[in-house]
Scaffold this active site. Structure first.
Site, mmCIF file in Angstrom:
data_model
loop_
_atom_site.group_PDB
_atom_site.id
_atom_site.type_symbol
_atom_site.label_atom_id
_atom_site.label_comp_id
_atom_site.label_asym_id
_atom_site.label_seq_id
_atom_site.Cartn_x
_atom_site.Cartn_y
_atom_site.Cartn_z
ATOM 1 N N GLU A 55 18.561 82.357 39.647
ATOM 2 C CA GLU A 55 18.629 82.925 41.004
ATOM 3 C C GLU A 55 18.188 84.389 41.003
ATOM 4 O OE1 GLU A 55 18.818 81.543 43.825
ATOM 5 O OE2 GLU A 55 19.228 79.543 43.085
ATOM 6 N N TYR A 138 23.819 85.281 49.543
ATOM 7 C CA TYR A 138 22.953 84.140 49.205
ATOM 8 C C TYR A 138 23.179 83.681 47.754
ATOM 9 C CZ TYR A 138 19.008 81.525 47.548
ATOM 10 O OH TYR A 138 18.255 80.554 46.945
ATOM 11 N N ASP A 156 18.317 82.377 52.681
ATOM 12 C CA ASP A 156 17.318 83.391 52.313
ATOM 13 C C ASP A 156 16.131 83.183 53.254
ATOM 14 O OD1 ASP A 156 16.265 81.051 51.428
ATOM 15 O OD2 ASP A 156 15.747 81.763 49.421
#
Ligand code: SF4
Length: 379
Positions: A55, A138, A156
């Site tokens: 991520e 997020y 996002d």
């Protein structure tokens, strides 16, 4: 269907959207190195550390680029503990080429914090995940749902585009009120079972089908629910507000050379490309004359080059700056005794351990090209 027959907002039929999207994901979802093989997706959760690394890398970077960096990174730092113990320079060095180096620093700091405060285990709930450096709502939602099976939403740019189209949101998606509304729709949609699969399905749909340009609506598992599709406005959404102004800048790189060795300096600990290495570079809003560059070299390094020879120029864009790089080579007669922390003399073949920002790699490639050309025999 006319525009008046399609309600612009209101809830989506959550159960239908979940069922259709998850069925599509089982068949078409991307096989990525940080995900479980598809057959195991519903029974085992992936390694939280791998999800956190992926991520961090995926912020601002395409999946295709991230895959190779992720593999290299995990081979070098296979566990959170190994990353927590690493030297920052080694982390930055592995991150070279991915850009946005603040992500690497945050990831490193997050690993250290988890090792120190959470007994080495990445927390599973959104609130505690948000305490980690570089982890916003997020990323916290992605880690909690994918790695721990917690019911947490994600939003996002990719997901916002999909939701704005599904709901036919005509207000700018980057405005806080629209963001709040999209978060609440994302919250309502994420299912209690398989929230991680659902979120990854949304990510994949945005990347593969509901793309920024020319969405493939006929291939989309949600086209029967999509308001933008029904209204024929998929290509016009999402709407964006005013973009941040990009400032122009000129970075003049002066490659100070003695024999085969060049002077490298470490950047300051704060700001753009912090703590990384570079050929000496003067940053200014406008072009600097050769005379003023020579003065700068004299003042900063106490060196007097014979001449400044232009070797090339190129452009580089960051989030806030449009930078023109100009590259000069400055040969020196004698090797100066510049031995201070933060300065190094190195040949261009001996810099593998120095983390360099991308434009510095480009400057070095130009230097190599020009020195090859200068060595070519003339007829
Ligand atoms: Fe996106 Fe088209 Fe699917 Fe709507 S139907 S979600 S616009 S790809």
């Amino acid at each position: 269907m006319t525009r008046s027959e399609v309600a612009p907002h209101g809830e989506l039929p959550a159960r239908r959207v979940r069922r259709q999207l998850l069925a599509w994901y089982e068949e078409r979802g991307r096989a990525l190195p940080w995900r479980q093989p598809r057959r195991e997706v519903t029974t085992n959760h992936p390694d939280p550390y791998a999800i956190l690394v992926s991520e961090a890398m995926l912020q601002q970077t395409q999946v295709a680029t991230v895959v190779q960096y992720f593999r290299r990174f995990m081979a070098r730092f296979p566990t959170l503990e190994s990353l927590a113990q690493a030297d920052e320079q080694d982390v930055l060095q592995l991150w070279q080429g991915l850009g946005y180096y603040r992500r690497a620093r945050h990831l490193h700091a997050a690993a250290r914090l988890v090792a120190r405060q959470f007994g080495g285990s990445i927390p599973s709930d959104v609130k505690r995940l948000e305490q980690l450096p570089g982890v916003g709502r997020y990323t916290a939602g992605a880690v909690a749902s994918i790695a721990f099976g917690k019911r947490a939403a994600i939003l996002d740019g990719n997901v916002a585009r999909v939701l704005a189209r599904l709901l036919a949101v005509r207000e700018p998606v980057d405005e806080p009120t629209t963001q709040a509304r999209l978060w609440s729709h994302a919250d309502a949609l994420v299912p209690p079972a398989r929230p991680g699969d659902f979120n990854q399905a949304l990510m994949d749909l945005g990347a593969m089908v509901c793309t920024p340009r020319q969405p493939e609506c006929r291939e989309c598992p949600l086209h029967t629910e999509c308001r933008a599709f029904k209204l024929g406005m998929a290509n016009q959404l999402p709407v964006r507000g005013r973009r941040t102004k990009v400032q122009p800048a000129v970075h003049s790189v002066v490659a100070l050379r003695h024999g085969d060795c060049y002077l490298f300096e470490q950047r300051p600990a704060k700001g753009l490309w912090s703590n990384m290495w570079q050929l000496p570079t003067l940053e200014s809003p406008t072009e600097s004359s050769e005379a003023s560059l020579a003065d700068w070299v004299r003042e900063r390094f106490d060196l007097a080059p014979n001449a400044l020879e232009l070797r090339g120029e190129f452009r580089h864009r960051t989030t806030h700056r449009a930078i023109r790089f100009t590259l000069f080579e400055a040969p020196l007669d004698a090797r100066p005794s510049l031995v201070r922390p933060g300065f190094l003399w190195r040949t261009l073949d001996d810099i593998k351990d120095l983390p360099l920002p991308n434009p510095q790699h480009r400057a070095i490639a130009l230097l190599r090209d020009s020195s090859r050309q200068l060595r070519l025999p003339t007829d």
